[in-house]
Design an enzyme around this catalytic site. Structure first.
Site, short mmCIF file in Angstrom:
data_model
loop_
_atom_site.label_atom_id
_atom_site.label_comp_id
_atom_site.label_asym_id
_atom_site.label_seq_id
_atom_site.Cartn_x
_atom_site.Cartn_y
_atom_site.Cartn_z
N THR A 1 16.86 -0.74 -2.31
CA THR A 1 17.14 -0.51 -3.74
C THR A 1 18.06 0.68 -3.91
OG1 THR A 1 15.08 -1.41 -4.54
CG2 THR A 1 16.07 0.30 -5.89
N THR B 1 12.38 4.81 -5.33
CA THR B 1 12.56 3.68 -4.44
C THR B 1 11.25 3.44 -3.72
OG1 THR B 1 13.86 2.79 -2.60
CG2 THR B 1 13.47 5.16 -2.58
C1 SD4 Z 1 10.62 -2.77 -6.21
N1 SD4 Z 1 11.21 -0.45 -6.03
O1 SD4 Z 1 11.01 -3.83 -6.67
C2 SD4 Z 1 11.66 -1.78 -5.75
C3 SD4 Z 1 11.97 -2.02 -4.31
C4 SD4 Z 1 12.59 -0.85 -3.63
O2 SD4 Z 1 13.26 0.27 -1.90
O3 SD4 Z 1 12.86 0.16 -4.17
N2 SD4 Z 1 12.79 -0.87 -2.41
O4 SD4 Z 1 9.44 -2.49 -6.07
#
Ligand code: SD4
Length: 327
Positions: free
Chosen positions: A187, A238
């Site tokens: 992300t 994240t």
């Molecule tokens: C989520 N926070 O959909 C996001 C995924 C993510 O690093 O950040 N991955 O939960």
């Protein structure tokens, strides 16, 4: 730190090991107050390096903070090799790539889109929702129809190589819950502090690979995946969205900064809050990245491995965040 804030934070248990502002720990780039002149851009993970370059170019060409956020994040959304953002993203358990994004301006206006299919740039959709509708968030089919009505670029996803992976996964019929760990963590959240000290942010993701259809994580939720308070600073998150939402992560970081914490102290406290609310931390990776009005940066994660891209007039570097524990 003002005595009033110090007392408040002591009561919260925040200042254990903290230090008054202005007394930077030598040698630790992330600690202490550090005033920076000129614009700064920070983004989560290594792909932030390329995104920051795009955002920097936009700023240098006279773009405003939000133009630069959009320009930078579109680069990651177009990256076909990225498995957690945009066109190259992993699908949900039924094979649909559904994208989440949000954007926030220094005047606290914000826009968000979730569970969006078939549109190449969710960050642009989030911005358009902010600028052209009375709403903050659109989801699913309504969001897709809105994006098409605005002439937004459409895309075909999953990509063939992603579809292949998905089919392998289906065959394996993994009962095991997929983890957001070092293999699944791409992300992108970006924060910009412009030359006048105004803060802007954006966040975009395809979320948790093989998630339940309909699942939305923290990334498009204002206050969870991203929060800006232009009197104070901004934060992005994240990692495992469910855990970040539980503590209103990015808002918590910004609010802690308002109460007197440095960005680093605030990110660490938000991570500690997540740790204190979960009995099983195995594989539960979360990280926060923050910047305050003076340009001091903080980054902290549960596990090692989280890094961020930093760009200003003199520096363009990938920096490791501090962490609570090792994998
Ligand atoms: C989520 N926070 O959909 C996001 C995924 C993510 O690093 O950040 N991955 O939960």
């Amino acid at each position: 730190m003002k005595r009033r804030n110090w007392i408040k934070l002591s009561a919260l248990g925040v200042v254990a090991g903290a230090f008054p502002s202005g007394t930077a720990r030598a040698g630790n780039w992330l600690s202490g107050e550090r005033e920076v002149q000129g614009a700064q851009i920070i983004s989560t993970w290594k792909h932030g390096m390329e995104a920051n370059q795009g955002a920097w170019k936009s700023l240098k060409n006279g773009g405003e903070g939000l133009d630069a956020i959009e320009a930078g994040l579109k680069i990651t959304e177009s990256d076909r090799s990225n498995r957690s953002v945009g066109i190259g993203g992993m699908p949900d358990a039924e094979g649909h790539v559904t994208l989440d994004a949000c954007i926030m301006n220094s005047d606290s206006r914000c826009g968000a889109v979730a569970y969006l299919e078939g549109i190449a740039h969710p960050i642009s959709v989030a911005r358009s929702i902010m600028e052209h509708t009375p709403h903050v968030m659109l989801v699913g089919e309504g969001a897709r129809k809105y994006a098409i009505s605005k002439g937004m670029e459409q895309m075909q996803a999953p990509l063939p190589e992603v579809q292949e992976k998905y089919e392998e996964w289906l065959k394996e019929q993994q009962a095991k819950k997929p983890e957001i760990n070092h293999e699944n963590h791409d992300t992108i959240g970006m924060l910009i502090r412009d030359a006048q000290g105004n803060i802007y942010g954006g966040c975009t993701t395809s979320g948790w690979a093989y998630k339940m259809p309909g699942r939305v994580g923290d990334s498009p939720i204002i206050g969870a995946g991203l929060f800006i308070d232009n009197e104070v600073g901004g934060a992005v998150a994240t990692g495992l969205g469910e855990a970040i939402i539980r503590v209103a992560g990015s808002h918590t970081v910004v609010e802690l900064m308002r109460q007197g914490c440095s960005p680093q102290e605030a990110c660490k406290e938000a991570v500690n809050r997540i740790i204190s609310k979960h009995s099983d931390m195995e594989g539960l990776q979360c990280g926060f990245l923050a910047i305050n009005k003076k340009g001091t940066v903080g980054a902290y994660s549960v596990y090692n491995g989280f890094n961020f891209a930093y760009t200003d007039e003199k520096k363009h570097a990938l920096i490791d965040a501090a962490h609570d524990r090792k994998w």
